[in-house]
Design an enzyme around this catalytic site. Structure first.
Site, mmCIF file in Angstrom:
data_model
loop_
_atom_site.group_PDB
_atom_site.id
_atom_site.type_symbol
_atom_site.label_atom_id
_atom_site.label_comp_id
_atom_site.label_asym_id
_atom_site.label_seq_id
_atom_site.Cartn_x
_atom_site.Cartn_y
_atom_site.Cartn_z
ATOM 1 N N GLU A 149 0.833 -1.206 0.000
ATOM 2 C CA GLU A 149 0.000 0.000 0.000
ATOM 3 C C GLU A 149 0.871 1.260 0.000
ATOM 4 O O GLU A 149 0.570 2.229 -0.679
ATOM 5 C CB GLU A 149 -0.946 0.015 1.203
ATOM 6 C CG GLU A 149 -2.113 -0.945 1.090
ATOM 7 C CD GLU A 149 -3.048 -0.626 -0.077
ATOM 8 O OE1 GLU A 149 -3.006 0.503 -0.588
ATOM 9 O OE2 GLU A 149 -3.801 -1.522 -0.483
ATOM 10 N N TYR B 203 -6.852 6.555 3.947
ATOM 11 C CA TYR B 203 -6.994 5.539 2.905
ATOM 12 C C TYR B 203 -6.203 4.279 3.265
ATOM 13 O O TYR B 203 -6.722 3.163 3.244
ATOM 14 C CB TYR B 203 -6.535 6.077 1.530
ATOM 15 C CG TYR B 203 -6.228 4.931 0.615
ATOM 16 C CD1 TYR B 203 -7.265 4.200 0.047
ATOM 17 C CD2 TYR B 203 -4.915 4.497 0.402
ATOM 18 C CE1 TYR B 203 -7.009 3.081 -0.725
ATOM 19 C CE2 TYR B 203 -4.652 3.387 -0.354
ATOM 20 C CZ TYR B 203 -5.703 2.680 -0.925
ATOM 21 O OH TYR B 203 -5.442 1.564 -1.665
ATOM 22 N N ASP C 170 -9.597 5.992 -2.316
ATOM 23 C CA ASP C 170 -8.521 6.690 -3.021
ATOM 24 C C ASP C 170 -9.103 7.351 -4.269
ATOM 25 O O ASP C 170 -10.324 7.386 -4.464
ATOM 26 C CB ASP C 170 -7.377 5.721 -3.361
ATOM 27 C CG ASP C 170 -7.778 4.721 -4.445
ATOM 28 O OD1 ASP C 170 -8.978 4.652 -4.791
ATOM 29 O OD2 ASP C 170 -6.888 4.017 -4.951
#
Ligand code: SF4
Length: 372
Positions: free
Chosen positions: A50, A133, A151
């Protein structure tokens, strides 16, 4: 309940949005792409992926991910990694504060959480480098916690689904779209759902192009599609132009080594090693005058123009002209060092802004060796 002040007569609202969830999950089960962080989905691997994907395309990040995980397979290894090695593993990805925060967070996980990522949204959000996020993505995917992960892809899909013409950069519109995601989020598969809607945005509801509505499982309930021209959504207020900076990059080579400078510990490229550079475009003669004080003996220095290069940061654009110097070695000033080819490869990660010059460095340093 539709609480958007700007929505233009969309067909769906509130609870109806959740009718789309099974269609999306079914589509995802069939179309999901295979990625290493999905196939072996540990919290650590999901977290690293991520962070890496925050500013990097998936295809570009894949080899970096494999290399990073092979070199630093655990939170402990990441926490204990030497900074130079860490930056080297990130070299070429840019936005180095991401990897610095990754290590800061790893140290906190080791000291405060027994080496395991915290299994709560709030615990994740409290770590350096983890925003809403990313906390949502890790919490839902790694721990099955029903929180959204919103996002740019998700905002685009939602604005189109709802036919929302509000400025997607404005906080009220983002809040509204996030609430609508929450209305769709299933308690029993939040990670699958978050990945599914992102996947739809990345492969079907494409940015900057005509979305592939004929392949979309949600087209029957999509207001943007029903009204026509979904590609015009989401609406974005015009961005402020980047500030342009002209810079001269100084490639100083002596005795098979190149001179590197360490940037200040704050601001743009904080603490990174770089090719020395200065504001404005200097002629080769002016650039020679600029570096002469570094060499206490004020030798005559042969200068050679190297041509231009450009690099975009988020708020600044560098327009660079390079000048190369071949000189005798001298005692480097404070915050400067000499680096040979092996050190450049293994120890000093040059920011990608210097790629137009760095790509020739090995050749120049090897040529230096042949000329000796
Ligand atoms: Fe996007 Fe088209 Fe699907 Fe609507 S129907 S979500 S615009 S791809």
């Amino acid at each position: 309940m539709n609480n958007s002040p700007i929505k233009e007569g969309g067909r769906l609202s509130g609870g109806q949005m959740s009718d789309l969830t099974p269609l999306l999950l079914e589509w995802y089960a069939e179309h999901r792409r295979v990625f290493p962080w999905r196939e072996e989905a540990t919290p650590y691997r999901i977290w690293v992926s991520e962070i890496m994907l925050q500013q990097t395309r998936i295809e570009a990040a894949l080899p970096y991910f494999e290399r990073f995980i092979a070199a630093l397979p655990t939170v402990k290894a990441l926490a204990e990694a030497d900074e130079g090695r860490l930056l080297k593993l990130w070299e070429g990805l840019g936005y180095y504060s991401r990897v610095r925060n990754l290590q800061k967070a790893a140290k906190i996980i080791m000291s405060d959480h027994g080496g395991e990522l915290p299994a709560s949204y709030e615990g994740l959000l409290a770590l350096p480098g983890i925003g809403e996020y990313t906390a949502g993505a890790i919490a839902s995917t790694a721990f099955g916690i029903p929180v959204p992960a919103v996002d740019g892809n998700v905002l685009r899909v939602m604005a189109r689904l709802l036919g929302d013409r509000g400025d997607v950069m404005s906080p009220p519109v983002r809040r509204y779209l996030r609430e609508e995601v929450c209305a769709m989020l299933p308690d029993d598969a939040p990670g699958e759902f978050n990945q599914a809607i992102m996947e739809l945005g990345e492969t079907v509801c494409l940015p900057n192009a005509v979305p592939l509505c004929s392949q979309c499982p949600l087209s029957g309930g999509c207001t943007g599609f029903a009204k026509g021209h979904p590609e015009e959504l989401p609406v974005r207020a015009a961005k402020k132009a980047r500030r342009v900076e002209n810079r001269t990059v100084l490639v100083v080579i002596a005795d098979k080594r190149v001179l590197l400078h360490r940037r200040a510990p704050h601001g743009l490229l904080a603490g990174m090693w770089e090719l020395p550079n200065t504001e404005g475009w200097l002629t080769p003669a002016e650039a020679a005058d600029y570096i002469k004080p570094w060499d206490g003996q004020l030798r005559d220095i042969a200068a050679e123009p190297l041509g231009g290069g450009k690099h975009l940061f988020s708020h600044v654009e560098w327009r660079m002209q390079g000048v190369k110097f071949q000189t005798a070695a001298f005692e480097p000033p404070e915050d400067y060092i000499w680096a040979d080819a092996a050190q450049l490869l293994n120890d000093y990660a040059l920011p990608s802004a210097f790629r137009p010059y760095a790509k020739h460095l090995m050749e120049w340093l090897d040529a230096g060796e042949r000329n000796r």
